[in-house]
Write an enzyme that holds these catalytic residues in place. Structure first.
Site, PDB file in Angstrom:
ATOM      1  N   GLU A   1       1.273   8.595  -3.940  1.00 56.08           N
ATOM      2  CA  GLU A   1       1.593   7.205  -4.236  1.00 56.08           C
ATOM      3  C   GLU A   1       0.338   6.363  -4.015  1.00 56.08           C
ATOM      4  OE1 GLU A   1       6.271   6.774  -2.964  1.00 56.08           O
ATOM      5  OE2 GLU A   1       4.785   6.787  -1.354  1.00 56.08           O
TER       6      GLU A   1
ATOM      7  N   ASN B   1       9.867   7.127   0.366  1.00 55.88           N
ATOM      8  CA  ASN B   1      10.508   6.902   1.660  1.00 55.88           C
ATOM      9  C   ASN B   1      11.598   5.840   1.595  1.00 55.88           C
ATOM     10  OD1 ASN B   1       9.106   8.892   2.969  1.00 55.88           O
ATOM     11  ND2 ASN B   1       7.480   7.536   3.674  1.00 55.88           N
TER      12      ASN B   1
END
Length: 291
Positions: free
Chosen positions: A161, A199
């Protein structure tokens, strides 16, 4: 090397990695495999040397199993140096930190790096959830600060990411994406919000698995078995929590809850108790499972 005027570098040839834990060592391997010169910095020379020794053993195992040629192993190791001095990072084109998930610690580190690392270089963090903009504003080059979040174990996990704080230049984000892609990873761009993509979606699931067990719906073993067999996940939620680390998991949930206020992000009671007791998962020998 040519520098871009708006922050970020046209070429990333030398990479500095801060942190000699499992994640830091994995980042060193990934960057060195991509053909770059890598400087690993730990707080102590002993810690840095130990990380390189562990990396060397891992590469040796790959050679023994026929997954890596001996000359490539030698080439990878030849690109890596280990140090305890931040000043050794001065000429890096990209510095990627992977130290403790503590905002104050990271802010102090970024402020110090800002005075050491050459102008035009990118300062990046491997944080899994902390606000990148608060690290950027600890420097005089916020346009050159971004998140580059690898997943553990970094040599095997395909996703990275690349996180864009509102202060980052387009050139910095483009360089971060290009770096991740050149390491053989699938790079995705994400705005600077707690938890980013993975997450923010993953930890409500993990947290709700704990709450399900606390409520007596099923045992830890049966919940793990159900999610593996029913969803084809490689491991169940409790095994994954222990692998991530219960302290890290708690820190991520606290950050998510602090930013969004969603009840799903409020950490389960047993998770907080286990962290307080030092039962942190695999790294401590006991978490929700025993090792």
């Amino acid at each position: 090397m040519t520098e871009t005027p708006a922050g970020g570098t046209a070429n990333i040839d030398t990479v500095g990695i801060l942190g000699s834990g499992i994640m830091g060592a994995g980042l060193v391997e990934v960057a060195a495999r991509s053909g770059r010169t890598v400087v690993l910095r730990s707080r102590t020379q002993e810690g840095a040397d130990a990380a390189i020794a562990k990396l060397t053993k891992g590469l040796d195992r790959q050679v023994d199993k026929g997954r890596l040629e001996a000359d490539e192993r030698a080439a990878i190791l030849g690109r890596i140096s280990a140090t305890s001095e931040l000043s050794a990072l001065a000429d890096c084109d990209l510095v990627l930190e992977s130290v403790v998930e503590d905002l104050g610690v990271k802010q102090s580190l970024f402020a110090e790096l800002d005075g050491i690392v050459k102008p035009g270089a990118i300062l990046a963090t491997n944080t899994s959830t902390l606000p990148i903009v608060e690290l950027a504003m600890a420097t005089s080059r916020p346009e050159s600060v971004c998140g580059i979040h690898f997943f553990n174990p970094a040599p095997m996990m395909k996703l990275v990411e690349v996180i864009r704080p509102i202060t980052a230049s387009d050139e910095t984000i483009a360089a971060g994406l290009a770096f991740a892609s050149s390491c053989g990873k699938d790079a995705v761009e994400v705005v600077d919000r707690a938890g980013f993509i993975v997450n923010a979606l993953l930890f409500p699931y993990l947290n709700n698995a704990i709450k399900m067990w606390e409520q007596g719906t099923a045992s830890i073993a049966d919940i793990d078995t159900a999610m593996q067999g029913g969803c084809n996940f490689p491991m169940g939620p409790f095994a994954l929590l222990d692998l991530v680390g219960l302290d890290t998991s708690l820190a991520i949930l606290d950050a998510l809850h602090g930013e969004f206020g969603d009840p799903n992000f409020m950490a389960a009671t047993s998770l907080k108790r286990k962290v307080a007791a030092g039962q942190l998962g695999r790294k401590s020998g006991r978490g929700y499972l025993a090792y």
